[in-house]
Design a protein around this motif. Structure first.
Motif, PDB file in Angstrom:
ATOM      1  N   LEU A 198       0.823  -1.206   0.000  1.00  0.00           N
ATOM      2  CA  LEU A 198       0.000   0.000   0.000  1.00  0.00           C
ATOM      3  C   LEU A 198       0.855   1.252   0.000  1.00  0.00           C
ATOM      4  CD1 LEU A 198      -2.736   1.438   0.284  1.00  0.00           C
ATOM      5  CD2 LEU A 198      -2.520   1.140   2.757  1.00  0.00           C
ATOM      6  N   ASN A 199       1.912   1.276   0.802  1.00  0.00           N
ATOM      7  CA  ASN A 199       2.761   2.465   0.895  1.00  0.00           C
ATOM      8  C   ASN A 199       3.395   2.803  -0.448  1.00  0.00           C
ATOM      9  OD1 ASN A 199       2.246   2.786   3.639  1.00  0.00           O
ATOM     10  ND2 ASN A 199       3.949   1.470   4.241  1.00  0.00           N
ATOM     11  N   VAL A 200       3.863   1.788  -1.172  1.00  0.00           N
ATOM     12  CA  VAL A 200       4.488   2.029  -2.472  1.00  0.00           C
ATOM     13  C   VAL A 200       3.452   2.517  -3.484  1.00  0.00           C
ATOM     14  CG1 VAL A 200       5.658   0.917  -4.408  1.00  0.00           C
ATOM     15  CG2 VAL A 200       6.355   0.395  -2.085  1.00  0.00           C
ATOM     16  N   LEU A 201       2.284   1.881  -3.510  1.00  0.00           N
ATOM     17  CA  LEU A 201       1.247   2.291  -4.458  1.00  0.00           C
ATOM     18  C   LEU A 201       0.680   3.667  -4.118  1.00  0.00           C
ATOM     19  CD1 LEU A 201      -0.662  -1.076  -4.970  1.00  0.00           C
ATOM     20  CD2 LEU A 201       1.049  -0.021  -6.456  1.00  0.00           C
ATOM     21  N   GLU A 202       0.672   4.017  -2.853  1.00  0.00           N
ATOM     22  CA  GLU A 202       0.182   5.342  -2.460  1.00  0.00           C
ATOM     23  C   GLU A 202       1.120   6.438  -2.957  1.00  0.00           C
ATOM     24  OE1 GLU A 202      -2.790   7.702  -0.638  1.00  0.00           O
ATOM     25  OE2 GLU A 202      -2.701   5.601  -1.215  1.00  0.00           O
ATOM     26  N   GLU A 203       2.424   6.170  -2.865  1.00  0.00           N
ATOM     27  CA  GLU A 203       3.408   7.181  -3.271  1.00  0.00           C
ATOM     28  C   GLU A 203       3.726   7.109  -4.765  1.00  0.00           C
ATOM     29  OE1 GLU A 203       4.441   9.541  -1.289  1.00  0.00           O
ATOM     30  OE2 GLU A 203       3.235   8.700   0.346  1.00  0.00           O
ATOM     31  N   GLY A 204       3.486   5.956  -5.381  1.00  0.00           N
ATOM     32  CA  GLY A 204       3.799   5.806  -6.804  1.00  0.00           C
ATOM     33  C   GLY A 204       5.277   5.817  -7.099  1.00  0.00           C
ATOM     34  N   GLN A 205       6.093   5.448  -6.117  1.00  0.00           N
ATOM     35  CA  GLN A 205       7.540   5.497  -6.310  1.00  0.00           C
ATOM     36  C   GLN A 205       8.235   4.570  -5.322  1.00  0.00           C
ATOM     37  OE1 GLN A 205       8.381   9.637  -5.608  1.00  0.00           O
ATOM     38  NE2 GLN A 205       8.439   9.393  -3.383  1.00  0.00           N
ATOM     39  N   TYR A 206       9.508   4.306  -5.586  1.00  0.00           N
ATOM     40  CA  TYR A 206      10.322   3.504  -4.679  1.00  0.00           C
ATOM     41  C   TYR A 206      11.793   3.796  -4.954  1.00  0.00           C
ATOM     42  CZ  TYR A 206      11.058   0.406  -8.710  1.00  0.00           C
ATOM     43  OH  TYR A 206      11.385  -0.094  -9.935  1.00  0.00           O
ATOM     44  N   GLY A 240      18.986   5.709  -8.539  1.00  0.00           N
ATOM     45  CA  GLY A 240      18.309   4.679  -7.768  1.00  0.00           C
ATOM     46  C   GLY A 240      16.871   4.976  -7.410  1.00  0.00           C
ATOM     47  N   ARG A 241      16.246   5.984  -8.046  1.00  0.00           N
ATOM     48  CA  ARG A 241      14.866   6.351  -7.716  1.00  0.00           C
ATOM     49  C   ARG A 241      13.961   6.128  -8.928  1.00  0.00           C
ATOM     50  NH1 ARG A 241      18.006  10.344  -5.168  1.00  0.00           N
ATOM     51  NH2 ARG A 241      17.742  10.376  -2.888  1.00  0.00           N
ATOM     52  N   VAL A 242      12.812   5.517  -8.666  1.00  0.00           N
ATOM     53  CA  VAL A 242      11.825   5.260  -9.716  1.00  0.00           C
ATOM     54  C   VAL A 242      10.509   5.896  -9.289  1.00  0.00           C
ATOM     55  CG1 VAL A 242      10.512   3.495 -10.959  1.00  0.00           C
ATOM     56  CG2 VAL A 242      12.923   3.085 -10.389  1.00  0.00           C
ATOM     57  N   ARG A 243       9.906   6.665 -10.186  1.00  0.00           N
ATOM     58  CA  ARG A 243       8.611   7.292  -9.917  1.00  0.00           C
ATOM     59  C   ARG A 243       7.747   7.160 -11.161  1.00  0.00           C
ATOM     60  NH1 ARG A 243       5.994  10.836  -6.538  1.00  0.00           N
ATOM     61  NH2 ARG A 243       4.645  12.423  -7.460  1.00  0.00           N
TER      62      ARG A 243
END
Length: 354
Positions: A198-206, A240-243
């Motif tokens: 949920l946290n990843v899908l809420e932010e749309g990034q990792y 190292g960031r994906v959005r």
């Protein structure tokens, strides 16, 4: 069809996704650089024949069409629950095909699945072996990054060669069109995964810590070329960031084996698929098989009568119709074979289940 709908459920591919309304302000994402859309799922190299068939023949109810469009417009995951055999996973392939969103990214969940499994896989051992091989090939056998000749690139700079994005990590790349991500049987996960997801899908990034460290220590641009899920073509990941840019269409399937946290449920659009009735079964059979109307009606009635006493799946009916159709049996033999092909899925229904 409402003006905000882009998915029709009629299985005819089109570019209606380009008319998708703008996202709510709190669900807008701006990942860069924008990646082109992948190949259509009509390409047999991109999807197996069985999945292609299920995508073409999927029969969507009006409720399904409405809630799929709601999830697309709101940029929210679609939590699909229901008994086995009601088409939960096939829905993802049907939407991908109709809206030309490319191959479905599939993540099959088990009790051992973790968030990192879905985001990316990194193999530090293969990187270590590669560094040792490179060291053996150098004068004096010096491994890279250990005081070797000037200008030798350190071992940490090649970390991307031993890293591949997972289905979730690939879905969140900054594609110009949404990718379709199927998270299958999420109810089989451990207690932490739904909230972690949920946290990843809420932010749309990792973030990918291994690439972030390599970017800080060894490169100026900080851009790595990483393989995405389901392809051998690398994509660029900066520092190292994906959005994401177009939020993926995420289908989470559940057989109802567990309850989910309220925080998880309130951030999903929820669709419950029910057993198809006689009219829906007839339409499903017509879509899948060229079966004479009389034969289909007889076995549909038999299926519905048996389903009143125990749990059955639509696949069982299709199997019975296909096999009895090619076997050329008389009526009694056909019915006996059909009953053998339609055993109850629950052990409590007939004493032995299978």
């Amino acid at each position: 069809m409402p003006h905000w709908s882009v998915y029709t459920g009629n299985s005819e591919p089109h570019d209606g996704i380009d008319d998708l309304p703008a996202p709510p302000p709190w669900r807008a994402f701006d990942g860069e650089p924008v990646l082109p859309a992948p190949r259509d799922t009509d390409d047999r190299a991109a999807v197996s024949p069985d999945r292609a068939h299920r995508a073409r023949t999927y029969v969507a109810s009006p409720e399904t069409v409405q809630l799929v469009n709601a999830a697309l417009v709101l940029r929210r995951p679609l939590l699909v629950t229901g008994p086995p055999g009601t088409g939960k996973s096939s829905l993802a392939y049907a939407v991908a095909r109709e809206l030309r969103l490319g191959p479905v990214l599939r993540w099959n969940i088990t009790s051992r699945s973790t968030l990192s499994d879905g985001l990316y896989q990194y193999d530090p051992l293969s990187r270590l072996y590669a560094a040792r091989r490179a060291g053996d090939a150098r004068p004096g056998g010096e491994a890279p990054g250990t005081g070797g000749p000037e200008g030798v690139q350190p071992a940490s700079a090649d970390v991307e060669e031993h890293l591949r994005l997972g289905p979730l990590g690939t879905a969140l790349l900054p594609y110009g069109r949404p990718r379709v991500l199927l998270v299958d049987e999420i109810d089989k996960s451990d207690l932490d995964l739904p909230n972690d997801l949920l946290n990843v899908l809420e932010e749309g990034q990792y973030e990918i810590p291994e690439l972030m460290r390599a970017a800080r220590e060894f490169t100026e641009a900080g851009t790595a070329e990483v393989l995405a899920d389901g392809t051998d073509e690398p994509v660029a990941v900066t520092r190292g960031r994906v959005r994401c840019r177009a939020f993926p269409f995420v289908v989470l399937t559940s057989n109802g084996e567990r309850e989910f946290p309220p925080a998880f449920l309130r951030r999903c659009v929820r669709l419950r698929l029910r057993r198809p009735d006689r009219e829906q079964l007839t339409e499903i059979v017509r879509a899948h098989l060229d079966t004479p109307a009389g034969d289909a009606e007889h076995l549909i009635n038999r299926f519905l009568n048996r389903a009143a006493d125990g749990e059955l799946a639509t696949d069982q009916l299709l199997n019975a119709l296909y096999l009895t159709g090619v076997a050329g049996l008389d009526a009694d033999s056909r019915d006996a074979l059909a009953d053998e092909l339609m055993p109850y899925l629950s052990a409590t229904a007939d004493g032995d289940g299978f």
